[in-house]
Motif scaffolding. Structure first.
Motif, PDB file in Angstrom:
ATOM      1  N   HIS A  55       0.807  -1.220   0.000  1.00  0.00           N
ATOM      2  CA  HIS A  55       0.000   0.000   0.000  1.00  0.00           C
ATOM      3  C   HIS A  55       0.843   1.275   0.000  1.00  0.00           C
ATOM      4  O   HIS A  55       0.430   2.299  -0.547  1.00  0.00           O
ATOM      5  N   GLY A  56       2.004   1.222   0.638  1.00  0.00           N
ATOM      6  CA  GLY A  56       2.739   2.456   0.904  1.00  0.00           C
ATOM      7  C   GLY A  56       2.162   3.148   2.128  1.00  0.00           C
ATOM      8  O   GLY A  56       1.092   2.788   2.626  1.00  0.00           O
ATOM      9  N   ILE A  57       2.882   4.144   2.634  1.00  0.00           N
ATOM     10  CA  ILE A  57       2.454   4.862   3.831  1.00  0.00           C
ATOM     11  C   ILE A  57       2.258   6.330   3.480  1.00  0.00           C
ATOM     12  O   ILE A  57       3.235   7.058   3.274  1.00  0.00           O
ATOM     13  N   PRO A  58       1.024   6.802   3.383  1.00  0.00           N
ATOM     14  CA  PRO A  58       0.793   8.222   3.100  1.00  0.00           C
ATOM     15  C   PRO A  58       1.079   9.074   4.335  1.00  0.00           C
ATOM     16  O   PRO A  58       0.924   8.607   5.469  1.00  0.00           O
ATOM     17  N   THR A  59       1.475  10.304   4.125  1.00  0.00           N
ATOM     18  CA  THR A  59       1.818  11.177   5.249  1.00  0.00           C
ATOM     19  C   THR A  59       0.627  11.402   6.173  1.00  0.00           C
ATOM     20  O   THR A  59       0.809  11.611   7.372  1.00  0.00           O
ATOM     21  N   GLN A  60      -0.593  11.329   5.651  1.00  0.00           N
ATOM     22  CA  GLN A  60      -1.761  11.547   6.511  1.00  0.00           C
ATOM     23  C   GLN A  60      -1.975  10.398   7.495  1.00  0.00           C
ATOM     24  O   GLN A  60      -2.783  10.517   8.415  1.00  0.00           O
ATOM     25  N   ASN A  61      -1.257   9.299   7.322  1.00  0.00           N
ATOM     26  CA  ASN A  61      -1.332   8.173   8.257  1.00  0.00           C
ATOM     27  C   ASN A  61      -0.220   8.210   9.286  1.00  0.00           C
ATOM     28  O   ASN A  61      -0.011   7.233  10.002  1.00  0.00           O
ATOM     29  N   VAL A  62       0.476   9.340   9.364  1.00  0.00           N
ATOM     30  CA  VAL A  62       1.629   9.464  10.265  1.00  0.00           C
ATOM     31  C   VAL A  62       1.472  10.687  11.154  1.00  0.00           C
ATOM     32  O   VAL A  62       1.023  11.746  10.706  1.00  0.00           O
ATOM     33  N   ARG A  63       1.794  10.522  12.424  1.00  0.00           N
ATOM     34  CA  ARG A  63       1.997  11.634  13.341  1.00  0.00           C
ATOM     35  C   ARG A  63       3.419  11.561  13.865  1.00  0.00           C
ATOM     36  O   ARG A  63       4.049  10.500  13.857  1.00  0.00           O
ATOM     37  N   HIS A  64       3.918  12.701  14.323  1.00  0.00           N
ATOM     38  CA  HIS A  64       5.223  12.758  14.968  1.00  0.00           C
ATOM     39  C   HIS A  64       5.052  13.013  16.458  1.00  0.00           C
ATOM     40  O   HIS A  64       4.205  13.813  16.866  1.00  0.00           O
ATOM     41  N   LEU A  65       5.899  12.361  17.260  1.00  0.00           N
ATOM     42  CA  LEU A  65       5.963  12.628  18.689  1.00  0.00           C
ATOM     43  C   LEU A  65       7.388  13.006  19.057  1.00  0.00           C
ATOM     44  O   LEU A  65       8.323  12.236  18.838  1.00  0.00           O
ATOM     45  N   LEU A  66       7.542  14.190  19.611  1.00  0.00           N
ATOM     46  CA  LEU A  66       8.811  14.635  20.187  1.00  0.00           C
ATOM     47  C   LEU A  66       8.685  14.490  21.693  1.00  0.00           C
ATOM     48  O   LEU A  66       7.906  15.207  22.329  1.00  0.00           O
ATOM     49  N   PHE A  67       9.419  13.526  22.259  1.00  0.00           N
ATOM     50  CA  PHE A  67       9.327  13.241  23.692  1.00  0.00           C
ATOM     51  C   PHE A  67      10.640  13.639  24.352  1.00  0.00           C
ATOM     52  O   PHE A  67      11.719  13.235  23.913  1.00  0.00           O
ATOM     53  N   THR A  68      10.536  14.448  25.417  1.00  0.00           N
ATOM     54  CA  THR A  68      11.740  14.879  26.125  1.00  0.00           C
ATOM     55  C   THR A  68      11.650  14.521  27.601  1.00  0.00           C
ATOM     56  O   THR A  68      10.564  14.494  28.180  1.00  0.00           O
ATOM     57  N   PHE A  69      12.812  14.249  28.175  1.00  0.00           N
ATOM     58  CA  PHE A  69      12.955  13.970  29.601  1.00  0.00           C
ATOM     59  C   PHE A  69      14.107  14.842  30.071  1.00  0.00           C
ATOM     60  O   PHE A  69      15.240  14.685  29.615  1.00  0.00           O
ATOM     61  N   SER A  70      13.806  15.798  30.941  1.00  0.00           N
ATOM     62  CA  SER A  70      14.818  16.800  31.265  1.00  0.00           C
ATOM     63  C   SER A  70      14.692  17.281  32.699  1.00  0.00           C
ATOM     64  O   SER A  70      13.684  17.058  33.364  1.00  0.00           O
ATOM     65  N   GLY A  71      15.750  17.956  33.150  1.00  0.00           N
ATOM     66  CA  GLY A  71      15.746  18.544  34.471  1.00  0.00           C
ATOM     67  C   GLY A  71      15.212  19.965  34.485  1.00  0.00           C
ATOM     68  O   GLY A  71      14.812  20.478  35.533  1.00  0.00           O
ATOM     69  N   ASN A  72      15.212  20.627  33.333  1.00  0.00           N
ATOM     70  CA  ASN A  72      14.682  21.985  33.242  1.00  0.00           C
ATOM     71  C   ASN A  72      13.307  21.978  32.594  1.00  0.00           C
ATOM     72  O   ASN A  72      12.883  20.976  31.997  1.00  0.00           O
ATOM     73  N   ALA A  73      12.595  23.084  32.730  1.00  0.00           N
ATOM     74  CA  ALA A  73      11.237  23.183  32.196  1.00  0.00           C
ATOM     75  C   ALA A  73      11.274  23.181  30.670  1.00  0.00           C
ATOM     76  O   ALA A  73      11.946  24.017  30.060  1.00  0.00           O
ATOM     77  N   PRO A  74      10.549  22.265  30.017  1.00  0.00           N
ATOM     78  CA  PRO A  74      10.580  22.199  28.556  1.00  0.00           C
ATOM     79  C   PRO A  74       9.468  22.977  27.865  1.00  0.00           C
ATOM     80  O   PRO A  74       9.436  23.051  26.635  1.00  0.00           O
ATOM     81  N   ASP A  75       8.558  23.580  28.650  1.00  0.00           N
ATOM     82  CA  ASP A  75       7.325  24.148  28.085  1.00  0.00           C
ATOM     83  C   ASP A  75       7.587  25.077  26.900  1.00  0.00           C
ATOM     84  O   ASP A  75       7.077  24.852  25.790  1.00  0.00           O
ATOM     85  N   ALA A  76       8.348  26.139  27.135  1.00  0.00           N
ATOM     86  CA  ALA A  76       8.561  27.153  26.096  1.00  0.00           C
ATOM     87  C   ALA A  76       9.299  26.568  24.900  1.00  0.00           C
ATOM     88  O   ALA A  76       8.995  26.896  23.743  1.00  0.00           O
ATOM     89  N   LEU A  77      10.265  25.698  25.158  1.00  0.00           N
ATOM     90  CA  LEU A  77      11.034  25.101  24.068  1.00  0.00           C
ATOM     91  C   LEU A  77      10.156  24.219  23.189  1.00  0.00           C
ATOM     92  O   LEU A  77      10.247  24.260  21.956  1.00  0.00           O
ATOM     93  N   LEU A  78       9.302  23.422  23.807  1.00  0.00           N
ATOM     94  CA  LEU A  78       8.439  22.535  23.029  1.00  0.00           C
ATOM     95  C   LEU A  78       7.407  23.318  22.232  1.00  0.00           C
ATOM     96  O   LEU A  78       7.145  23.007  21.059  1.00  0.00           O
ATOM     97  N   VAL A  79       6.812  24.323  22.850  1.00  0.00           N
ATOM     98  CA  VAL A  79       5.832  25.149  22.138  1.00  0.00           C
ATOM     99  C   VAL A  79       6.491  25.833  20.945  1.00  0.00           C
ATOM    100  O   VAL A  79       5.938  25.853  19.830  1.00  0.00           O
ATOM    101  N   ALA A  80       7.689  26.384  21.133  1.00  0.00           N
ATOM    102  CA  ALA A  80       8.396  27.045  20.037  1.00  0.00           C
ATOM    103  C   ALA A  80       8.725  26.058  18.925  1.00  0.00           C
ATOM    104  O   ALA A  80       8.630  26.385  17.735  1.00  0.00           O
ATOM    105  N   ALA A  81       9.112  24.823  19.292  1.00  0.00           N
ATOM    106  CA  ALA A  81       9.433  23.818  18.284  1.00  0.00           C
ATOM    107  C   ALA A  81       8.206  23.470  17.452  1.00  0.00           C
ATOM    108  O   ALA A  81       8.294  23.283  16.226  1.00  0.00           O
TER     109      ALA A  81
END
Length: 257
Positions: free
Chosen positions: A193-219
Protein backbone atom coordinates in the motif's frame (compact mmCIF):
# COMPACT_ATOMS: atom_id res chain seq x y z
CA UNK A 1 2.56 0.07 31.81
CA UNK A 2 3.90 3.00 33.77
CA UNK A 3 1.43 5.46 35.27
CA UNK A 4 2.78 9.00 35.22
CA UNK A 5 -0.34 10.37 36.88
CA UNK A 6 0.62 9.01 40.28
CA UNK A 7 3.77 11.10 40.58
CA UNK A 8 3.54 13.83 37.93
CA UNK A 9 1.35 16.87 37.37
CA UNK A 10 0.32 17.20 33.69
CA UNK A 11 -0.51 20.43 31.88
CA UNK A 12 -1.55 20.62 28.22
CA UNK A 13 -0.52 23.52 25.98
CA UNK A 14 -2.58 23.73 22.76
CA UNK A 15 -0.47 24.86 19.82
CA UNK A 16 -2.65 25.32 16.74
CA UNK A 17 -3.46 21.91 15.32
CA UNK A 18 -0.66 20.33 17.31
CA UNK A 19 -0.57 18.95 20.86
CA UNK A 20 1.83 19.65 23.72
CA UNK A 21 1.83 18.15 27.20
CA UNK A 22 4.30 18.78 30.03
CA UNK A 23 4.46 16.35 32.94
CA UNK A 24 6.32 17.58 36.02
CA UNK A 25 7.47 15.16 38.68
CA UNK A 26 6.25 16.31 42.07
CA UNK A 27 9.00 16.43 44.69
CA UNK A 28 6.99 14.64 47.36
CA UNK A 29 6.11 11.84 44.93
CA UNK A 30 9.52 11.25 43.32
CA UNK A 31 10.26 8.19 45.51
CA UNK A 32 7.07 6.65 44.15
CA UNK A 33 8.15 7.61 40.64
CA UNK A 34 11.53 5.95 41.15
CA UNK A 35 9.89 2.77 42.40
CA UNK A 36 7.29 2.65 39.63
CA UNK A 37 9.91 3.29 36.96
CA UNK A 38 12.33 0.71 38.36
CA UNK A 39 9.56 -1.88 38.26
CA UNK A 40 9.12 -1.61 34.48
CA UNK A 41 12.75 -1.03 33.41
CA UNK A 42 13.91 -4.69 33.46
CA UNK A 43 11.23 -5.68 30.96
CA UNK A 44 12.67 -3.22 28.45
CA UNK A 45 16.02 -5.00 28.48
CA UNK A 46 15.01 -8.66 28.86
CA UNK A 47 11.75 -10.49 28.29
CA UNK A 48 9.81 -11.63 31.33
CA UNK A 49 10.00 -15.17 29.95
CA UNK A 50 13.80 -15.05 29.77
CA UNK A 51 14.13 -13.79 33.34
CA UNK A 52 11.62 -16.35 34.65
CA UNK A 53 13.42 -19.17 32.83
CA UNK A 54 16.78 -18.12 34.28
CA UNK A 55 15.21 -17.92 37.73
CA UNK A 56 13.65 -21.39 37.44
CA UNK A 57 16.73 -23.06 35.97
CA UNK A 58 19.60 -21.25 37.64
CA UNK A 59 18.21 -19.52 40.70
CA UNK A 60 17.89 -15.93 41.93
CA UNK A 61 21.57 -14.89 41.65
CA UNK A 62 21.67 -15.89 37.99
CA UNK A 63 18.40 -14.12 37.19
CA UNK A 64 19.71 -10.99 38.91
CA UNK A 65 22.97 -11.27 36.96
CA UNK A 66 21.00 -11.58 33.71
CA UNK A 67 19.19 -8.31 34.39
CA UNK A 68 22.24 -6.45 35.68
CA UNK A 69 24.31 -7.60 32.72
CA UNK A 70 21.93 -5.89 30.31
CA UNK A 71 21.75 -2.56 32.13
CA UNK A 72 23.98 0.27 30.87
CA UNK A 73 26.67 1.43 33.26
CA UNK A 74 27.40 4.92 31.87
CA UNK A 75 25.34 7.93 32.92
CA UNK A 76 24.77 9.15 29.36
CA UNK A 77 23.45 5.83 28.04
CA UNK A 78 21.29 5.29 31.12
CA UNK A 79 19.78 8.73 30.60
CA UNK A 80 19.12 8.12 26.90
CA UNK A 81 17.68 4.66 27.50
CA UNK A 82 15.37 5.95 30.21
CA UNK A 83 14.11 8.67 27.89
CA UNK A 84 13.21 6.02 25.32
CA UNK A 85 11.62 3.83 27.99
CA UNK A 86 9.48 6.72 29.21
CA UNK A 87 8.43 7.51 25.63
CA UNK A 88 7.44 3.88 25.03
CA UNK A 89 5.45 3.72 28.26
CA UNK A 90 3.66 7.02 27.52
CA UNK A 91 2.72 5.85 24.05
CA UNK A 92 1.32 2.57 25.32
CA UNK A 93 -0.73 4.12 28.09
CA UNK A 94 -1.90 7.51 26.82
CA UNK A 95 -1.60 7.89 23.04
CA UNK A 96 -4.03 5.42 21.47
CA UNK A 97 -1.07 3.86 19.65
CA UNK A 98 0.94 0.82 20.71
CA UNK A 99 4.71 0.43 20.71
CA UNK A 100 4.75 -3.34 20.25
CA UNK A 101 8.50 -3.86 20.50
CA UNK A 102 10.74 -2.97 23.44
CA UNK A 103 13.73 -2.54 21.20
CA UNK A 104 16.36 -2.09 23.94
CA UNK A 105 16.26 -5.88 24.24
CA UNK A 106 18.20 -6.00 20.96
CA UNK A 107 21.00 -3.54 21.77
CA UNK A 108 24.40 -4.38 20.26
CA UNK A 109 26.04 -3.53 23.59
CA UNK A 110 24.59 -2.25 26.82
CA UNK A 111 26.74 0.90 26.73
CA UNK A 112 25.88 1.78 23.13
CA UNK A 113 22.93 3.81 21.94
CA UNK A 114 20.64 2.19 19.37
CA UNK A 115 20.41 3.64 15.91
CA UNK A 116 17.33 4.43 13.84
CA UNK A 117 13.88 5.66 14.84
CA UNK A 118 13.64 5.69 18.64
CA UNK A 119 10.09 4.37 19.02
CA UNK A 120 7.26 3.76 16.58
CA UNK A 121 3.70 3.57 17.82
CA UNK A 122 1.17 1.75 15.64
CA UNK A 123 -2.61 1.70 15.52
CA UNK A 124 -4.81 -0.28 13.15
CA UNK A 125 -8.20 0.62 11.76
CA UNK A 126 -10.43 -2.34 12.61
CA UNK A 127 -12.52 -1.90 9.46
CA UNK A 128 -9.90 -1.25 6.77
CA UNK A 129 -6.96 -2.87 8.62
CA UNK A 130 -4.80 0.03 7.46
CA UNK A 131 -2.05 1.11 9.83
CA UNK A 132 -1.36 4.50 11.39
CA UNK A 133 2.03 5.42 12.79
CA UNK A 134 3.42 7.60 15.57
CA UNK A 135 7.06 8.25 14.65
CA UNK A 136 8.91 9.22 17.82
CA UNK A 137 12.19 10.85 18.76
CA UNK A 138 13.07 10.76 22.47
CA UNK A 139 15.67 13.07 24.01
CA UNK A 140 16.94 12.99 27.59
CA UNK A 141 19.07 15.82 28.94
CA UNK A 142 19.83 17.43 32.29
CA UNK A 143 19.33 20.75 30.48
CA UNK A 144 17.13 20.64 27.39
CA UNK A 145 18.05 23.17 24.68
CA UNK A 146 16.72 24.33 21.33
CA UNK A 147 19.68 22.60 19.68
CA UNK A 148 18.65 19.25 21.15
CA UNK A 149 15.12 19.76 19.79
CA UNK A 150 16.61 20.66 16.39
CA UNK A 151 18.43 17.31 16.43
CA UNK A 152 15.16 15.57 17.25
CA UNK A 153 13.40 17.42 14.44
CA UNK A 154 16.08 16.27 12.00
CA UNK A 155 15.44 12.68 13.07
CA UNK A 156 11.70 13.04 12.60
CA UNK A 157 12.18 14.55 9.13
CA UNK A 158 14.32 11.69 7.84
CA UNK A 159 12.71 9.48 5.20
CA UNK A 160 10.31 12.24 4.27
CA UNK A 161 8.89 12.25 7.79
CA UNK A 162 7.78 8.63 7.49
CA UNK A 163 8.94 5.72 9.66
CA UNK A 164 12.04 4.24 8.08
CA UNK A 165 11.78 0.99 6.14
CA UNK A 166 14.59 -0.41 8.30
CA UNK A 167 12.72 0.32 11.54
CA UNK A 168 9.46 -1.14 10.24
CA UNK A 169 11.22 -4.23 8.93
CA UNK A 170 12.83 -4.73 12.34
CA UNK A 171 9.42 -4.50 14.04
CA UNK A 172 7.85 -6.84 11.49
CA UNK A 173 10.55 -9.47 12.04
CA UNK A 174 10.16 -9.32 15.82
CA UNK A 175 6.37 -9.59 15.54
CA UNK A 176 6.71 -12.54 13.18
CA UNK A 177 8.86 -14.31 15.77
CA UNK A 178 6.01 -14.13 18.28
CA UNK A 179 3.35 -14.99 15.66
CA UNK A 180 1.67 -11.60 15.85
CA UNK A 181 -0.50 -11.09 12.73
CA UNK A 182 0.33 -7.39 12.72
CA UNK A 183 3.59 -8.44 11.01
CA UNK A 184 1.64 -9.09 7.79
CA UNK A 185 -0.11 -5.72 8.01
CA UNK A 186 3.27 -4.02 8.41
CA UNK A 187 4.63 -5.82 5.35
CA UNK A 188 1.52 -4.80 3.43
CA UNK A 189 2.02 -1.17 4.45
CA UNK A 190 5.66 -1.21 3.38
CA UNK A 191 5.47 -3.34 0.25
CA UNK A 192 1.90 -3.12 -1.07
CA UNK A 193 0.00 0.00 0.00
CA UNK A 194 2.74 2.46 0.90
CA UNK A 195 2.45 4.86 3.83
CA UNK A 196 0.79 8.22 3.10
CA UNK A 197 1.82 11.18 5.25
CA UNK A 198 -1.76 11.55 6.51
CA UNK A 199 -1.33 8.17 8.26
CA UNK A 200 1.63 9.46 10.27
CA UNK A 201 2.00 11.63 13.34
CA UNK A 202 5.22 12.76 14.97
CA UNK A 203 5.96 12.63 18.69
CA UNK A 204 8.81 14.63 20.19
CA UNK A 205 9.33 13.24 23.69
CA UNK A 206 11.74 14.88 26.12
CA UNK A 207 12.95 13.97 29.60
CA UNK A 208 14.82 16.80 31.26
CA UNK A 209 15.75 18.54 34.47
CA UNK A 210 14.68 21.99 33.24
CA UNK A 211 11.24 23.18 32.20
CA UNK A 212 10.58 22.20 28.56
CA UNK A 213 7.32 24.15 28.09
CA UNK A 214 8.56 27.15 26.10
CA UNK A 215 11.03 25.10 24.07
CA UNK A 216 8.44 22.53 23.03
CA UNK A 217 5.83 25.15 22.14
CA UNK A 218 8.40 27.05 20.04
CA UNK A 219 9.43 23.82 18.28
CA UNK A 220 5.82 23.08 17.35
CA UNK A 221 5.18 26.64 16.21
CA UNK A 222 8.24 26.51 13.96
CA UNK A 223 7.22 23.29 12.21
CA UNK A 224 6.12 24.11 8.63
CA UNK A 225 5.19 20.65 7.37
CA UNK A 226 1.94 18.71 6.85
CA UNK A 227 2.34 16.04 9.55
CA UNK A 228 0.46 16.48 12.83
CA UNK A 229 2.88 17.05 15.69
CA UNK A 230 2.77 15.96 19.32
CA UNK A 231 5.27 17.06 21.95
CA UNK A 232 5.46 15.58 25.43
CA UNK A 233 7.96 16.76 28.00
CA UNK A 234 8.70 15.03 31.30
CA UNK A 235 10.50 17.27 33.78
CA UNK A 236 12.17 15.88 36.89
CA UNK A 237 14.13 18.23 39.10
CA UNK A 238 17.42 16.49 39.87
CA UNK A 239 17.34 14.61 36.56
CA UNK A 240 20.74 12.92 36.95
CA UNK A 241 20.07 11.82 40.52
CA UNK A 242 16.67 10.44 39.47
CA UNK A 243 18.22 8.38 36.66
CA UNK A 244 20.89 7.02 39.00
CA UNK A 245 18.32 6.17 41.66
CA UNK A 246 16.15 4.28 39.17
CA UNK A 247 18.98 2.04 37.99
CA UNK A 248 20.24 1.51 41.55
CA UNK A 249 16.74 0.44 42.51
CA UNK A 250 16.48 -1.95 39.56
CA UNK A 251 19.70 -3.68 40.66
CA UNK A 252 18.63 -3.79 44.30
CA UNK A 253 15.21 -5.19 43.42
CA UNK A 254 16.74 -7.87 41.19
CA UNK A 255 19.02 -9.04 43.97
CA UNK A 256 16.24 -9.01 46.55
CA UNK A 257 13.52 -10.62 44.44
Amino acid sequence: MLQFDGWCLSVDHPVGDHFCRVMTGQAANLPAGIGATAAIVPGHYASEEHVARALARLGKPAAAALIQGKLPTTKAIRSGDLGEIFATEWINRYSGYRAHIKRLRWKDHRNMAMRGDDVIGISQDQNTHRLYFLKTEAKSRVALTAQVLAEARAGLEKDGGLPSAHALSFISERLLEIHNPLADALDDAMLKHGIPTQNVRHLLFTFSGNAPDALLVAALQAYPGPITQWAVGLRVDGHAAFVGAVYDRVIADANNA
